[in-house]
Write a protein that holds these residues in place. Sequence first.
Motif, short mmCIF file in Angstrom:
data_model
loop_
_atom_site.label_atom_id
_atom_site.label_comp_id
_atom_site.label_asym_id
_atom_site.label_seq_id
_atom_site.Cartn_x
_atom_site.Cartn_y
_atom_site.Cartn_z
N PRO A 90 -5.57 6.16 -10.51
CA PRO A 90 -6.84 6.65 -9.96
C PRO A 90 -7.79 7.09 -11.07
N ALA A 91 -9.07 6.87 -10.86
CA ALA A 91 -10.09 7.31 -11.81
C ALA A 91 -10.11 8.84 -11.86
N ARG A 92 -10.45 9.37 -13.03
CA ARG A 92 -10.47 10.82 -13.17
C ARG A 92 -11.51 11.46 -12.25
N SER A 93 -12.49 10.67 -11.85
CA SER A 93 -13.54 11.18 -10.96
C SER A 93 -13.02 11.49 -9.56
N GLN A 94 -11.82 10.99 -9.25
CA GLN A 94 -11.24 11.29 -7.94
C GLN A 94 -10.64 12.69 -7.86
N LEU A 95 -10.53 13.36 -8.99
CA LEU A 95 -9.77 14.60 -9.07
C LEU A 95 -10.18 15.63 -8.03
N LEU A 96 -11.49 15.77 -7.80
CA LEU A 96 -11.98 16.79 -6.88
C LEU A 96 -12.40 16.24 -5.53
N ALA A 146 5.62 -6.05 -3.54
CA ALA A 146 5.05 -4.70 -3.42
C ALA A 146 5.24 -3.92 -4.71
N VAL A 147 6.41 -4.02 -5.31
CA VAL A 147 6.68 -3.31 -6.57
C VAL A 147 5.81 -3.89 -7.69
N ASP A 148 5.71 -5.20 -7.74
CA ASP A 148 4.90 -5.85 -8.77
C ASP A 148 3.44 -5.44 -8.63
N PHE A 149 2.96 -5.40 -7.39
CA PHE A 149 1.58 -5.00 -7.10
C PHE A 149 1.35 -3.55 -7.52
N GLY A 206 -3.03 2.54 -3.46
CA GLY A 206 -2.20 3.09 -2.39
C GLY A 206 -3.01 3.39 -1.15
N CYS A 207 -2.34 3.62 -0.04
CA CYS A 207 -3.04 3.85 1.22
C CYS A 207 -3.88 5.13 1.19
N CYS A 208 -3.60 6.04 0.26
CA CYS A 208 -4.42 7.24 0.06
C CYS A 208 -5.01 7.26 -1.35
N ARG A 209 -5.14 6.08 -1.95
CA ARG A 209 -5.70 5.93 -3.30
C ARG A 209 -4.92 6.74 -4.33
N GLY A 210 -3.63 6.93 -4.06
CA GLY A 210 -2.79 7.62 -5.03
C GLY A 210 -2.87 9.13 -4.96
N GLN A 211 -3.60 9.68 -4.01
CA GLN A 211 -3.79 11.12 -3.93
C GLN A 211 -2.83 11.80 -2.96
N GLY A 212 -2.10 11.03 -2.18
CA GLY A 212 -1.20 11.61 -1.19
C GLY A 212 0.24 11.65 -1.66
N GLY A 213 0.70 10.53 -2.20
CA GLY A 213 2.08 10.46 -2.64
C GLY A 213 3.06 10.34 -1.50
N SER A 214 4.32 10.57 -1.80
CA SER A 214 5.40 10.32 -0.86
C SER A 214 5.26 11.06 0.46
N GLU A 226 0.83 -1.21 0.00
CA GLU A 226 0.00 0.00 0.00
C GLU A 226 0.86 1.26 0.00
N VAL A 227 1.98 1.21 0.71
CA VAL A 227 2.88 2.36 0.73
C VAL A 227 3.55 2.52 -0.64
N MET A 228 4.00 1.40 -1.21
CA MET A 228 4.65 1.47 -2.52
C MET A 228 3.67 1.95 -3.58
N SER A 229 2.44 1.47 -3.55
CA SER A 229 1.44 1.89 -4.52
C SER A 229 1.14 3.38 -4.40
N GLU A 230 1.16 3.86 -3.19
CA GLU A 230 0.94 5.30 -2.99
C GLU A 230 2.07 6.10 -3.62
N LEU A 231 3.27 5.62 -3.48
CA LEU A 231 4.42 6.28 -4.10
C LEU A 231 4.35 6.23 -5.62
N PHE A 232 3.73 5.19 -6.14
CA PHE A 232 3.55 5.07 -7.60
C PHE A 232 2.35 5.89 -8.07
N GLY A 233 1.59 6.45 -7.13
CA GLY A 233 0.40 7.22 -7.50
C GLY A 233 -0.74 6.36 -7.98
N LYS A 234 -0.85 5.15 -7.43
CA LYS A 234 -1.88 4.22 -7.89
C LYS A 234 -3.09 4.19 -6.96
N ALA A 235 -4.22 3.74 -7.50
CA ALA A 235 -5.48 3.74 -6.76
C ALA A 235 -5.45 2.78 -5.57
#
Length: 427
Positions: free
Chosen positions: A389-395, A379-382, A165-173, A154-163
């Motif tokens: 993230p879906a574009r609907s997450q933008l706002l 984790a990297v493979d995942f 991730g622990c913040c669905r890709g909206q938080g980042g590093s 979940e931490v690695m996915s967040e760093l990759f900006g993926k949905a």
Amino acid sequence: MSFTATKFSHSLLAVPINSSTPRSNDKPLSFSSDLFKHNASSSSFLGSTQKLLRLNARRSPPPVAAVLLQQTSNLLITKEEGLVLYEDMVLGRSFEDKCAEMYYRGKMFGFVHLYNGQEAVSTGFIKYLRKEDCIVSTYRDHVHALSKGVPSREVMSELFGKATGCCRGQGGSMHMFSKEHNVLGGFAFIGEGIPVATGAAFSMKYKREVLNQADSDNVTLAFFGDGTCNNGQFFECLNMAALWKLPIVFVVENNLWAIGMSHLRATSDPEIWKKGPAFGMPGVHVDGMDVLKVREVAKEAIDRARRGEGPSLVECETYRFRGHSLADPDELRNPAEKQHYAGRDPITALKKYLFENKLATEQELKAIDKKIDEVLEEAVDFAEKSPAPARSQLLENVFADPKGFGIGPDGRYRCEDPKFTEGTAHV
């Protein structure tokens, strides 16, 4: 080895915190132990330069509240505890090394601040917490999240900006958050997280004393660096926490450098722990490159907060082995200084302790290393296979009521309208 809670409590009661008489002649509150007394050839404040060593030689020993460590065993940890500490520290180090690899391969973007070298602080404090306890971090937050139990994937996915991730890709590093694990966020601007941590500690006290939830004895840890300790939020929150006896521990990760600014050039008194007693709370300086010393101080400070005896300020003197971020060429620090601290690697020190006290074999530690390698590869493979993230997450999570801005009359997000980005550049 452990602090004696009774003596510690009695020593604090001897200092008239709530007395109407002035405190100008009172001894500052602090707790100390033989663990922190170095031999004659070393300084109790490690220091990054000869200037600091000379300063330390001139000053008198820090005042204490007459609390001494009582030796109950020659061993500071059990075998099980030692293996937990080792695994957590190696996970943190290996995860950050993998982040550097992925960053330079173009798999993650933006600023990425790594924790290499500081693992003893995260592990020493967080592995003593309960799941219900809270932590608040800084922009150097990956390892804090891992120590608190957020899965590596979940931490690695967040760093990759993926949905995923622990913040669905909206938080980042710099913005790790996990409601499930009570990680209340990483904060990009220094000092931002301290008021959040203070508020969390206040809520814990409120639940216990006002809502009569007797089992609400949780504790909050606020992590921040030396560069934060001259900021207003720091002093304001120390004051409030001491005034209301909040269950919080302020943990200073003093790695001696605030980006490219030496700690010695940025503050009039480099001994940050002294600011605790100034507000009527214990202040402690500990070798942040030694997980066992950090753990001993963490136990006392956390247990003290859980008993309702108020906050503590712990200055952990540590060192980051990499530059401020992966975009930092790290040309300002003296190579001799970096070499000195590399020789005090906290993982190497713990491994030596485990071997010398026959708490672990080389095969057991190699098995842990292999396990972590597999976890990180997965984790990297995942992360790579996870969707963006879906574009609907933008706002989402921009306003408390997204319908006031982000959702149109038809109930759909405005960003789903093809004309929403008309006239803007597509990157």
